[in-house]
Scaffold this motif. Structure first.
Motif, PDB file in Angstrom:
ATOM      1  N   HIS A 235       0.882  -1.153  -0.009  1.00  0.00           N
ATOM      2  CA  HIS A 235       0.125  -0.088  -0.034  1.00  0.00           C
ATOM      3  C   HIS A 235       0.816   1.409  -0.135  1.00  0.00           C
ATOM      4  CE1 HIS A 235      -4.025  -1.963   1.321  1.00  0.00           C
ATOM      5  NE2 HIS A 235      -4.192  -1.271   0.141  1.00  0.00           N
ATOM      6  N   ALA A 236       1.938   1.360   0.729  1.00  0.00           N
ATOM      7  CA  ALA A 236       3.021   2.338   0.691  1.00  0.00           C
ATOM      8  C   ALA A 236       3.545   2.541  -0.448  1.00  0.00           C
ATOM      9  CB  ALA A 236       3.895   2.142   1.870  1.00  0.00           C
TER      10      ALA A 236
ATOM     11  N   GLU B  59       8.764  11.095   0.556  1.00  0.00           N
ATOM     12  CA  GLU B  59       8.699   9.727   0.153  1.00  0.00           C
ATOM     13  C   GLU B  59       7.847   8.950   1.510  1.00  0.00           C
ATOM     14  OE1 GLU B  59      11.226   5.470  -0.469  1.00  0.00           O
ATOM     15  OE2 GLU B  59      12.076   7.542  -0.200  1.00  0.00           O
ATOM     16  N   VAL B  60       7.076   8.175   0.885  1.00  0.00           N
ATOM     17  CA  VAL B  60       6.325   7.418   2.011  1.00  0.00           C
ATOM     18  C   VAL B  60       6.837   6.421   2.403  1.00  0.00           C
ATOM     19  CG1 VAL B  60       4.269   5.854   2.178  1.00  0.00           C
ATOM     20  CG2 VAL B  60       4.090   7.773   0.675  1.00  0.00           C
ATOM     21  N   VAL B  61       7.248   6.498   3.879  1.00  0.00           N
ATOM     22  CA  VAL B  61       7.919   5.283   4.693  1.00  0.00           C
ATOM     23  C   VAL B  61       7.153   4.413   5.184  1.00  0.00           C
ATOM     24  CG1 VAL B  61       9.612   5.022   6.427  1.00  0.00           C
ATOM     25  CG2 VAL B  61       9.816   6.938   4.961  1.00  0.00           C
TER      26      VAL B  61
ATOM     27  N   ARG C 112      -5.463   7.329   5.737  1.00  0.00           N
ATOM     28  CA  ARG C 112      -5.153   8.795   6.173  1.00  0.00           C
ATOM     29  C   ARG C 112      -4.182   9.206   4.858  1.00  0.00           C
ATOM     30  NH1 ARG C 112      -5.726   7.426  11.351  1.00  0.00           N
ATOM     31  NH2 ARG C 112      -3.575   7.288  11.850  1.00  0.00           N
ATOM     32  N   ARG C 113      -3.051   8.323   4.822  1.00  0.00           N
ATOM     33  CA  ARG C 113      -2.203   8.583   3.656  1.00  0.00           C
ATOM     34  C   ARG C 113      -2.867   8.852   2.243  1.00  0.00           C
ATOM     35  NH1 ARG C 113       2.202  11.624   3.242  1.00  0.00           N
ATOM     36  NH2 ARG C 113       3.639  10.602   1.684  1.00  0.00           N
ATOM     37  N   TYR C 114      -3.882   7.794   2.002  1.00  0.00           N
ATOM     38  CA  TYR C 114      -4.567   7.764   0.642  1.00  0.00           C
ATOM     39  C   TYR C 114      -5.642   8.980   0.680  1.00  0.00           C
ATOM     40  CZ  TYR C 114      -2.576   3.758  -1.266  1.00  0.00           C
ATOM     41  OH  TYR C 114      -1.655   2.801  -2.024  1.00  0.00           O
TER      42      TYR C 114
END
Length: 162
Positions: free
Chosen positions: A47-48, A69-71, A83-85
């Motif tokens: 997903h990340a 960057e998505v960690v 929430r990131r999405y």
């Protein structure tokens, strides 16, 4: 502007929500369980990676934003990833509002070269990339003993489901 792409993205979002709904039912440790024999190693990491793809291609390359960057480890559970999405959705919406001349050539730096793409491609690439990785998510879920339940097709929502 971009009503067709906006409609397509709504189908993508609904399809994504089905997978998030399934992931939410898993024991929390299953979502983050690392498996070296699978690409990206865990459901969360997949997903990340997909979120990072959206943010990189659309946010950075298309909109010129500086996007961290998505960690994956910053997202300990499905709710955090949702929430990131929500941020991803905001970037896509901004692009849908701002992108004009969808099919005009656009040169973007990529690794050690320059790619010639279009703004339409910058949108469609992560949309389709997400579905590629959805297959990995569901395969990993099966391997971990938590198959996606039978029911609606996971490929794309039906128009009646919007």
């Amino acid at each position: 502007m971009n009503d067709d792409l906006r409609g397509f993205y709504r189908l993508v979002q609904g399809s994504r929500e089905r997978v998030f709904g399934w992931a939410q039912t898993l024991p929390p440790e299953v979502y983050t369980l690392e498996r070296a024999d699978f690409a990206y190693g865990s459901l969360r990491n997949i997903h990340a990676h997909v979120a990072d793809c959206y943010l990189g291609w659309i946010g950075e390359s298309g909109l010129g934003l500086s996007v961290p960057e998505v960690v994956a480890t910053q997202f300990p559970d499905v709710q955090a990833m949702r929430r990131r999405y929500a941020e991803v959705d905001g970037i896509v919406e901004r692009a849908l509002n701002e992108f004009t001349e969808l099919d005009a050539p656009l040169l973007i730096p990529h690794r050690d070269s320059t790619l010639e793409v279009t703004r339409r491609w910058l949108l469609l690439h992560p949309f389709t990339h997400e579905f590629h990785h959805k297959g990995q998510l569901l395969a990993l879920g099966r391997v971990l003993g938590h198959p996606y339940p039978p029911g609606p097709d996971t490929d794309l929502l039906l128009p009646s489901e919007l």
